[in-house]
Design a protein around this motif. Structure first.
Motif, mmCIF file in Angstrom:
data_model
loop_
_atom_site.group_PDB
_atom_site.id
_atom_site.type_symbol
_atom_site.label_atom_id
_atom_site.label_comp_id
_atom_site.label_asym_id
_atom_site.label_seq_id
_atom_site.Cartn_x
_atom_site.Cartn_y
_atom_site.Cartn_z
ATOM 1 N N ARG A 163 0.821 -1.206 0.000
ATOM 2 C CA ARG A 163 0.000 0.000 0.000
ATOM 3 C C ARG A 163 0.859 1.261 0.000
ATOM 4 N N ALA A 164 1.937 1.223 0.781
ATOM 5 C CA ALA A 164 2.818 2.390 0.850
ATOM 6 C C ALA A 164 3.506 2.633 -0.487
ATOM 7 N N LEU A 165 3.932 1.568 -1.147
ATOM 8 C CA LEU A 165 4.611 1.708 -2.428
ATOM 9 C C LEU A 165 3.677 2.303 -3.476
ATOM 10 N N VAL A 166 2.457 1.805 -3.534
ATOM 11 C CA VAL A 166 1.507 2.300 -4.524
ATOM 12 C C VAL A 166 1.082 3.728 -4.202
ATOM 13 N N ARG A 167 0.924 4.032 -2.917
ATOM 14 C CA ARG A 167 0.578 5.401 -2.512
ATOM 15 C C ARG A 167 1.671 6.369 -2.936
ATOM 16 N N ARG A 168 2.934 5.961 -2.769
ATOM 17 C CA ARG A 168 4.031 6.837 -3.157
ATOM 18 C C ARG A 168 4.021 7.092 -4.660
ATOM 19 N N PRO A 197 -3.014 -3.279 -4.501
ATOM 20 C CA PRO A 197 -3.421 -3.035 -3.109
ATOM 21 C C PRO A 197 -4.922 -3.206 -2.920
ATOM 22 N N ARG A 198 -5.292 -3.588 -1.724
ATOM 23 C CA ARG A 198 -6.706 -3.575 -1.365
ATOM 24 C C ARG A 198 -7.132 -2.133 -1.124
ATOM 25 N N ALA A 199 -8.426 -1.903 -1.148
ATOM 26 C CA ALA A 199 -8.929 -0.530 -0.991
ATOM 27 C C ALA A 199 -8.514 0.073 0.339
ATOM 28 N N HIS A 200 -8.550 -0.722 1.390
ATOM 29 C CA HIS A 200 -8.159 -0.205 2.706
ATOM 30 C C HIS A 200 -7.883 -1.390 3.624
ATOM 31 N N ARG A 201 -7.210 -1.112 4.715
ATOM 32 C CA ARG A 201 -6.922 -2.181 5.659
ATOM 33 C C ARG A 201 -8.100 -2.318 6.609
ATOM 34 N N THR A 202 -8.524 -3.539 6.834
ATOM 35 C CA THR A 202 -9.702 -3.758 7.670
ATOM 36 C C THR A 202 -9.370 -4.406 9.007
ATOM 37 N N LEU A 203 -8.143 -4.937 9.147
ATOM 38 C CA LEU A 203 -7.793 -5.634 10.372
ATOM 39 C C LEU A 203 -6.611 -4.969 11.052
ATOM 40 N N GLY A 204 -6.523 -5.130 12.353
ATOM 41 C CA GLY A 204 -5.351 -4.646 13.076
ATOM 42 C C GLY A 204 -5.490 -3.201 13.522
ATOM 43 N N ALA A 205 -4.554 -2.795 14.386
ATOM 44 C CA ALA A 205 -4.568 -1.433 14.906
ATOM 45 C C ALA A 205 -4.033 -0.467 13.870
ATOM 46 N N ALA A 231 -5.126 4.004 4.239
ATOM 47 C CA ALA A 231 -6.461 4.509 3.911
ATOM 48 C C ALA A 231 -6.847 4.182 2.476
ATOM 49 N N GLY A 232 -5.883 3.761 1.672
ATOM 50 C CA GLY A 232 -6.186 3.377 0.299
ATOM 51 C C GLY A 232 -5.625 4.345 -0.713
ATOM 52 N N VAL A 233 -5.607 3.905 -1.946
ATOM 53 C CA VAL A 233 -5.093 4.731 -3.043
ATOM 54 C C VAL A 233 -6.222 5.002 -4.025
ATOM 55 N N PRO A 234 -6.121 6.088 -4.802
ATOM 56 C CA PRO A 234 -7.193 6.404 -5.755
ATOM 57 C C PRO A 234 -7.262 5.412 -6.902
ATOM 58 N N GLY A 235 -8.484 5.101 -7.317
ATOM 59 C CA GLY A 235 -8.676 4.285 -8.502
ATOM 60 C C GLY A 235 -8.571 5.153 -9.745
ATOM 61 N N PRO A 236 -8.641 4.543 -10.937
ATOM 62 C CA PRO A 236 -8.488 5.315 -12.178
ATOM 63 C C PRO A 236 -9.468 6.481 -12.297
ATOM 64 N N VAL A 243 -8.390 10.439 -12.489
ATOM 65 C CA VAL A 243 -8.776 11.320 -13.595
ATOM 66 C C VAL A 243 -9.479 12.560 -13.057
ATOM 67 N N ALA A 244 -10.382 12.360 -12.110
ATOM 68 C CA ALA A 244 -11.112 13.496 -11.541
ATOM 69 C C ALA A 244 -10.167 14.436 -10.792
ATOM 70 N N THR A 245 -9.195 13.871 -10.083
ATOM 71 C CA THR A 245 -8.237 14.703 -9.349
ATOM 72 C C THR A 245 -7.401 15.539 -10.304
ATOM 73 N N VAL A 246 -6.915 14.915 -11.372
ATOM 74 C CA VAL A 246 -6.102 15.643 -12.351
ATOM 75 C C VAL A 246 -6.948 16.703 -13.051
ATOM 76 N N ARG A 247 -8.168 16.365 -13.392
ATOM 77 C CA ARG A 247 -9.077 17.351 -14.000
ATOM 78 C C ARG A 247 -9.260 18.549 -13.096
ATOM 79 N N ASP A 248 -9.519 18.306 -11.828
ATOM 80 C CA ASP A 248 -9.785 19.406 -10.902
ATOM 81 C C ASP A 248 -8.539 20.267 -10.663
ATOM 82 N N ARG A 249 -7.376 19.633 -10.595
ATOM 83 C CA ARG A 249 -6.146 20.414 -10.417
ATOM 84 C C ARG A 249 -5.853 21.251 -11.659
ATOM 85 N N SER A 250 -6.110 20.687 -12.824
ATOM 86 C CA SER A 250 -5.916 21.443 -14.062
ATOM 87 C C SER A 250 -6.895 22.606 -14.131
#
Length: 212
Positions: A52-57, A112-120, A132-137, A141-148
């Motif tokens: 999850r950390a690798l994909v988030r980065r 990655p899974r959408a979010h972690r469900t187990l553990g502290a 907390a999860g990473v954005p899907g496609p 797209v919506a994030t890039v559109r809004d920033r542009s």
């Protein structure tokens, strides 16, 4: 000098270049990064947390690049051409960014899974964000559109925001079409490859109605 966390993520990227995710071992990642295995687990919690950390980065790298290329140009059309070029180039050089943008995850990658469900919750703030999860496609797209849009609204205050938003999203989706089906032809007349020429052609035909 990179932090232990960054060194571990860099070591993971190197490991993925040589073997599929299922064959990447935590002990090997820690050894390559020059830290203890306990440090690795303290940072990420588990192999899934590392994924999850690798994909988030990688998602953050792409979005920071979006902000940078939009800021580097002064002409609205040039901003959007640079955005398209960055999107295509990023997807070609990073398998993880390509997967994030297209949703096509191969068996070699740590999907990655959408979010972690187990553990502290992790005591590491950066890991809590990754967990907390990473954005899907579609979200990307919506994030890039809004920033542009936020940038172009300052360039073109007289144009309807809805028209600008539609134009920005069209450019992003056009770039993604070149990610999925690369153009083998020569560079366009404006440089940067066929996608740059196509973006300019689309912008030339895009009606942008002024605000009444």
């Amino acid at each position: 000098m990179p932090t232990a966390r960054e060194a571990l993520l860099d070591a993971t990227v190197s490991a993925l270049a040589a073997r599929p995710w299922s064959a990447v071992r935590m002990v090997d990642v820690a050894s390559a990064a020059g830290v203890s295995r306990q440090t690795l687990y303290n940072e990420f919690g588990s192999k899934e947390g590392l994924a999850r950390a690798l994909v988030r980065r990688e998602a953050d790298v792409y979005l920071r690049g979006v902000d940078r290329v939009l800021a580097e140009r002064a002409v609205p059309a040039d901003r959007l051409v640079a955005l398209a070029e960055w999107t295509v180039r990023s997807a070609r050089t990073s398998a993880l960014i390509r997967a994030l943008l297209t949703g096509c995850w191969s068996e070699r990658l740590p999907a990655p899974r959408a979010h972690r469900t187990l553990g502290a919750h992790s005591p590491v703030p950066a890991q809590r964000r990754a967990d907390a999860g990473v954005p899907g496609p579609s979200e990307l797209v919506a994030t890039v559109r809004d920033r542009s849009l936020a940038v172009l609204e300052k360039d073109l205050p007289a144009v309807e925001p809805v028209e600008l938003a539609r134009c920005c999203e069209t450019v992003v989706r056009l770039a993604l079409s070149y990610v999925l089906a690369p153009d083998p032809g020569p560079p366009g007349p404006h440089g940067g490859g066929g996608h740059a020429a196509q973006v300019r052609a689309v912008l030339a035909r895009t009606p942008m109605r002024p605000v009444p």
